[in-house]
Design an enzyme around this catalytic site. Sequence first.
Site, PDB file in Angstrom:
ATOM      1  N   ASP A  28       0.830  -1.206   0.000  1.00 40.30           N
ATOM      2  CA  ASP A  28       0.000   0.000   0.000  1.00 40.30           C
ATOM      3  C   ASP A  28       0.865   1.256   0.000  1.00 40.30           C
ATOM      4  OD1 ASP A  28      -2.374   1.410  -0.016  1.00 40.30           O
ATOM      5  OD2 ASP A  28      -2.663   1.306   2.147  1.00 40.30           O
ATOM      6  N   ASN A  76     -11.261  -2.705  -4.802  1.00 41.94           N
ATOM      7  CA  ASN A  76     -10.562  -1.692  -5.607  1.00 41.94           C
ATOM      8  C   ASN A  76     -11.281  -1.330  -6.916  1.00 41.94           C
ATOM      9  OD1 ASN A  76      -7.271  -2.816  -4.539  1.00 41.94           O
ATOM     10  ND2 ASN A  76      -8.386  -1.014  -3.882  1.00 41.94           N
TER      11      ASN A  76
HETATM   12  C1  IPE Z   1      -5.440  -2.730  -0.015  1.00 41.81           C
HETATM   13  O1  IPE Z   1      -5.051  -1.410  -0.249  1.00 41.81           O
HETATM   14  C2  IPE Z   1      -5.407  -3.526  -1.268  1.00 41.81           C
HETATM   15  C3  IPE Z   1      -4.151  -3.545  -2.001  1.00 41.81           C
HETATM   16  C4  IPE Z   1      -2.978  -3.117  -1.618  1.00 41.81           C
HETATM   17  C5  IPE Z   1      -4.264  -4.159  -3.273  1.00 41.81           C
HETATM   18  P1  IPE Z   1      -6.132  -0.246  -0.309  1.00 41.81           P
HETATM   19  O2  IPE Z   1      -5.372   1.032  -0.378  1.00 41.81           O
HETATM   20  O3  IPE Z   1      -7.122  -0.499  -1.376  1.00 41.81           O
HETATM   21  O4  IPE Z   1      -6.854  -0.410   1.103  1.00 41.81           O
HETATM   22  P2  IPE Z   1      -7.822   0.563   1.895  1.00 41.81           P
HETATM   23  O5  IPE Z   1      -8.937   0.918   0.976  1.00 41.81           O
HETATM   24  O6  IPE Z   1      -7.032   1.781   2.260  1.00 41.81           O
HETATM   25  O7  IPE Z   1      -8.238  -0.228   3.089  1.00 41.81           O
HETATM   26  C1  IPE Z   2      -1.769   0.244  -3.260  1.00 39.99           C
HETATM   27  O1  IPE Z   2      -1.493   1.591  -3.324  1.00 39.99           O
HETATM   28  C2  IPE Z   2      -1.991  -0.365  -4.619  1.00 39.99           C
HETATM   29  C3  IPE Z   2      -3.382  -0.742  -4.895  1.00 39.99           C
HETATM   30  C4  IPE Z   2      -4.364  -0.716  -4.050  1.00 39.99           C
HETATM   31  C5  IPE Z   2      -3.656  -1.190  -6.234  1.00 39.99           C
HETATM   32  P1  IPE Z   2      -2.650   2.656  -3.270  1.00 39.99           P
HETATM   33  O2  IPE Z   2      -3.065   2.961  -4.664  1.00 39.99           O
HETATM   34  O3  IPE Z   2      -3.716   2.228  -2.365  1.00 39.99           O
HETATM   35  O4  IPE Z   2      -1.883   3.908  -2.675  1.00 39.99           O
HETATM   36  P2  IPE Z   2      -2.446   4.923  -1.605  1.00 39.99           P
HETATM   37  O5  IPE Z   2      -2.886   4.143  -0.421  1.00 39.99           O
HETATM   38  O6  IPE Z   2      -3.572   5.661  -2.249  1.00 39.99           O
HETATM   39  O7  IPE Z   2      -1.266   5.805  -1.309  1.00 39.99           O
HETATM   40 MG    MG Z   3      -4.101   2.487  -0.395  1.00 31.93          MG
END
Ligand code: IPE
Ligand code: IPE
Ligand code: MG
Length: 261
Positions: A28, A76
Amino acid sequence: MVGRLFRSSTREIPEVASVPQHIAVIMDGNGRWARKRLMPRVAGHSRGVEALRAVTRGCIERGVGYLTVFAFSSENWRRPPDEVSFLMQLFLKSLRREVKRLHENGIRFRVIGDLSRFDSQLVGVVREAEALTAANDRFHLTVAANYGGRWDLMNAMSRLIANNPGRDGDFSEDELAAELSMSFAPEPDLFIRTGGEKRISNFMLWQLAYTELYFTDTLWPDFDEAALDMAIDSYQGRERRFGRTSEQLKQSAAELQEPNA
Ligand code: IPE
Ligand code: IPE
Ligand code: MG
């Protein structure tokens, strides 16, 4: 009796090695990494692929056997369509680019999750990569895509019921675990979430029952081998009791050292 290779942490105390055998990661912080640099969020996803390559190598060098990473959750899809489609393209492009290297390194590659919503080209490349690497067992890299822990549990339960007509529901943990998409792996020893959030976000709900949890503010594109070592160091400082007392653990360690005492 279901042929389970690995012990269920709630039914038997698993063997614990000093290097975690299975690491599960929520990668993340990609979006924030890019935003900090005034770049579009998706630039962070591209850099995230580089981080995954480095962490995979780092795990192999350190003797980890399984790395399971969360790449796209079933939630997502709620993101802007442009970002979702960029992620799909990135997955396709990266997999095409890396598959040969994965295979040459003896890595068994798998994707877990509901691929039915993915386009057929991507599903084809995933299935080819899985088939090509199917006989490898030096290291297991698993990508969770359109995966959700609840989806996995619901699926497993439906399959159990469908495959056992007439049973009135007295299923065992082992039977359920055998139907889950990670049934080929031991439960994770170490869970890492980068990006500062302290939640599980519907990842591997069943398997994390006794996993050691590690949260770091480091954003995923910045997570390198040094960061991996910090996570493993933290793991090595934990006492994994699986319900027992600390005294019991010390006693059994002493007995191991002096078997005749
Ligand atoms: C969790 O990350 C899923 C992945 C890293 C693929 P998110 O960024 O989507 O999680 P939330 O929404 O902050 O819980
Ligand atoms: C995790 O990074 C990757 C996916 C969920 C695909 P994020 O896209 O959630 O990055 P932040 O949390 O917005 O920084
Ligand atoms: Mg995220």
